[in-house]
Motif scaffolding. Structure first.
Motif, PDB file in Angstrom:
ATOM      1  N   SER A  86      -5.958 -32.714  29.413  1.00  0.00           N
ATOM      2  CA  SER A  86      -7.397 -32.953  29.409  1.00  0.00           C
ATOM      3  C   SER A  86      -7.709 -34.427  29.176  1.00  0.00           C
ATOM      4  O   SER A  86      -8.631 -34.981  29.785  1.00  0.00           O
ATOM      5  CB  SER A  86      -8.073 -32.112  28.311  1.00  0.00           C
ATOM      6  N   LYS A  90      -9.754 -36.771  31.769  1.00  0.00           N
ATOM      7  CA  LYS A  90     -10.924 -37.502  31.289  1.00  0.00           C
ATOM      8  C   LYS A  90     -10.768 -38.998  31.540  1.00  0.00           C
ATOM      9  O   LYS A  90     -11.713 -39.678  31.964  1.00  0.00           O
ATOM     10  CB  LYS A  90     -11.128 -37.244  29.795  1.00  0.00           C
ATOM     11  N   TRP A  94     -13.094 -41.276  33.973  1.00  0.00           N
ATOM     12  CA  TRP A  94     -13.782 -42.443  33.427  1.00  0.00           C
ATOM     13  C   TRP A  94     -13.461 -43.681  34.254  1.00  0.00           C
ATOM     14  O   TRP A  94     -14.349 -44.457  34.608  1.00  0.00           O
ATOM     15  CB  TRP A  94     -13.356 -42.654  31.982  1.00  0.00           C
TER      16      TRP A  94
END
Length: 268
Positions: A86, A90, A94
């Motif tokens: 995860s 992420k 980003w």
């Protein structure tokens, strides 16, 4: 590099308003790292421009880099049972959003017009990525040469690079003094330098002509029970970058063809 270190380094450059803004940030780190610049300005009662200027006085590129710095500090104290899949997803998302908000026209024009494109990397993983970028540029119609990851060999080739060429430097730390001196020398020769480097504060991002940012994900591995950096962001970044370059070249060629057709029509 953490926020306290930057505050200490640049303390003498801060006025009273700057110090009040920094005090607010320190008291509300969780809110700042999860909020927009506008939201922080509203909550703190300071203007967006004042907060942005404080970030620059601390040596950061802007508010986004401040948020990133605070997020990194938070990650360092998180529980060891973190979900690294995860976290990697992420991080890639980003980075992709940062890439989409970056103005790339000037960089793509430099690469499109360059007589030669040279790629220099620091580190084993970066060298692998440099070879992949060389292959991607070939697919975009640009011949590129990737130097071995050795500064001495780069120095030997220096006389073959001039202001008509472009140099891409891939470095995570962005703090290698020999590489920094090399980039500064190329800048003086008029060579356009493009850095792929960490979003953390580093000297390479300050001296390169243009910058593209990525991050790594650190994970403990069984081999010698040590922490290793994984460069998922960088691999995705070079593919996104190349796809954008291919789009730019295609649009440029289409415009040139249209102008040529128009000129032919008017000449009849």
């Amino acid at each position: 590099m953490n926020l306290e270190t930057l505050e200490n380094e640049h303390f003498s450059e801060l006025n009273e308003t700057d110090k009040e803004i920094i005090q607010f940030i320190n008291r509300n780190r969780a809110m700042v790292r999860e909020s927009s610049l506008a939201a922080v300005a509203t909550e703190s009662l300071f203007s967006k421009s004042s907060i942005f200027r404080v970030c620059q006085k601390l040596g950061l590129t802007g508010f986004s880099q401040l948020k990133y710095l605070l997020q990194e500090e938070a990650n360092q104290v998180q529980d060891v049972n973190i979900d690294f899949v995860s976290q990697t997803v992420k991080s890639v998302l980003w980075m992709s959003n940062q890439f989409k908000s970056t103005k790339l026209e000037d960089i793509y024009k430099i690469l499109s017009d360059a007589s030669n494109v040279f790629i220099y990397s620091t580190g084993w993983e970066q060298q692998i990525v440099a070879q992949q970028l060389q292959r991607n540029l070939y697919l975009a119609g640009k011949m590129a040469f990737s130097f071995p990851s050795a500064v001495d060999e780069m120095s030997l080739q220096r006389t073959h690079i001039d202001a008509n060429d472009a140099l891409i430097v891939i470095s995570y730390s962005g703090m290698n003094e020999t590489v920094l001196k090399m980039v500064q020398n190329f800048n003086l020769q008029g060579v356009k330098t493009i850095a792929f480097t960490s979003f953390r504060q580093n000297k390479l991002s300050q001296i390169a002509s243009y910058n593209l940012y990525y991050d790594t994900v650190a994970k403990n591995v069984q081999y010698q029970n040590r922490k290793e950096q994984f460069f998922s962001d960088l691999h995705v970044l070079i593919d996104l970058f190349t796809m954008g370059l291919i789009n730019y070249i295609s649009k440029t060629d289409s415009r040139r063809l249209k102008r040529s057709d128009d000129d032919d029509w008017y000449s009849k």
